[in-house]
Scaffold this motif. Structure first.
Motif: not given
Length: 300
Positions: A185-200
């Protein structure tokens, strides 16, 4: 059948016995063996883990140099062969490792030297490994035992005071389905925000927004199309606008010409050459309006 040296199989021999279900103890032993392997071996190169160690969004551990080699191989012309081989092994690295922004360096605190070196929690001093629930924080990457955050909850790292949120507390090699679902779920949320795992920012996210902004700027000043208007109607609209502009230019030219004539008629020098037809007198007669008459004493 008979007298041929063969034998008649019985039902017991024909029916295969079903595989016995694994006991709880056997399942735990298998999970422990898998945990020991992944806590000590790089999931990409299958070489012993050595610093620097990195982790992806699912808590899997890799050697950083192995990740770099993988990304370089994928970028080459024959990289597809390597990806196919990795997918055949059951590791979906293609979606999890697209760049160095998809991994975070895990900063383990170590004790001992040489072959006796081990990773420990910097707060409790307990060894981090199989059978221990360990987590690391994003983006700083410091690793702790999970019990530390249950006993001392907070929002900053205990070692570097880097702020973090509960969503960015990543379990290392999770085994429970609850932890795995949370990471997905975290991966999908970051994709929606245009972010990667490292929050970049993900590569291409900024370019896409810039391209959209350029299109919006290009359309500023243009009249919006009607809901029923299609692209094929646009040239006709431009043609109508051109005809209107041409007609407007002609009207303005005629108006300017009339203004010139009006100004010319108001000039006294030009007006003196003409006379008023209504109520003319001798004072206003001139050679153009009074006509010509022959004097009476003129000789013939």
């Amino acid at each position: 059948m008979g007298n041929d040296g063969g034998s008649i199989p019985t039902r017991r021999e024909l029916v295969k016995s079903s595989a016995a279900a694994l006991s709880t103890t056997q399942v735990k032993e298998i999970q422990t063996e898998q945990q020991e392997h992944y806590w000590s071996t790089c999931a990409l190169s299958h070489q012993p883990l050595r610093r620097p160690v990195v982790s992806d969004a699912l808590g899997t551990l890799y050697n950083k140099d192995a990740v770099l080699d993988y990304l370089l191989d994928v970028g080459k012309e024959g990289g597809e062969v390597e990806k196919a081989e990795l997918e055949r092994r059951g590791e979906a690295f293609k979606d999890r490792l697209r760049g160095l922004r998809d991994v975070v360096e895990v900063r383990f605190q170590t004790e001992g030297a040489g072959g006796s070196q081990r990773w420990v929690c910097p707060v409790t001093g307990k060894q981090l490994g199989p059978g221990t629930r360990a987590v690391y924080l994003v983006p700083c990457g410091h690793a702790f035992g999970e019990t530390v955050f249950k006993e001392m909850p907070g929002d900053v790292c205990l070692l570097c005071n880097e702020p973090y949120t509960a969503e960015n507390m990543i379990p290392i090699l999770p085994t429970s389905e609850t932890d795995k679902d949370r990471l997905e779920q975290r991966i999908e949320a970051l994709k929606a925000q245009g972010l990667t795992h490292s929050l970049k920012k993900a590569p291409g996210a900024g370019k896409k927004r810039k391209k959209t902004a350029t299109v919006e700027e290009a359309t500023v000043g243009e009249e919006p199309l009607n809901p029923t208007q299609t692209k094929s109607e646009k040239p006709e609209s431009n043609l109508k606008n051109a005809e209107t502009a041409s007609l407007t230019a002609k009207v303005l030219a005629e108006q300017e010409e009339r203004n010139k004539r009006r100004k010319l008629g108001a000039n006294d020098n030009v007006k003196s050459l003409f006379s008023n037809k209504n109520g003319m007198d001798e004072k206003h007669l001139d050679f153009m309006t009074r006509g010509f008459s022959i004097p009476a004493n003129a000789k013939r």
